[in-house]
Design an enzyme around this catalytic site. Structure first.
Site, mmCIF file in Angstrom:
data_model
loop_
_atom_site.group_PDB
_atom_site.id
_atom_site.type_symbol
_atom_site.label_atom_id
_atom_site.label_comp_id
_atom_site.label_asym_id
_atom_site.label_seq_id
_atom_site.Cartn_x
_atom_site.Cartn_y
_atom_site.Cartn_z
ATOM 1 C CG ASN A 13 50.245 -38.952 64.143
ATOM 2 O OD1 ASN A 13 50.906 -38.760 65.162
ATOM 3 N ND2 ASN A 13 49.787 -40.142 63.824
ATOM 4 C CB CYS A 14 52.192 -33.721 61.160
ATOM 5 S SG CYS A 14 52.488 -32.389 60.002
ATOM 6 N N PRO A 15 49.093 -33.070 59.995
ATOM 7 C CG PRO A 15 47.888 -31.839 58.359
ATOM 8 C CD PRO A 15 48.300 -33.264 58.769
#
Length: 75
Positions: A13-15
């Site tokens: 997942n981000c980042p």
């Protein structure tokens, strides 16, 4: 399109997809093409913003069977 390097960031997942792409791009020469495969839906807008901020060219974005494919050309 010739892909010089491929990066699999599925499940991250981000980042993390952006950070891994940034690291991969630093090892590449100008004009080379990086293909990133991600499962994070937010990566679509993240890579658009990343390309604008860094000057790398976003060549393509598409969704294939739940994977988000991003193709960047190193500046």
């Amino acid at each position: 399109m010739k892909i010089d390097k491929e990066l699999d960031t599925r499940g991250l997942n981000c980042p993390l997809p952006i950070l891994k792409a940034k690291k991969a791009l630093t090892d590449m020469t100008s004009g080379q093409v990086l293909r990133i495969v991600a499962t994070d839906g937010g990566s679509v807008r993240d890579f658009q913003a990343f390309a604008k901020q860094t000057g790398n060219e976003l060549l393509e974005q598409k969704t294939v069977a739940g994977d988000y494919i991003h193709v960047l050309r190193r500046r």
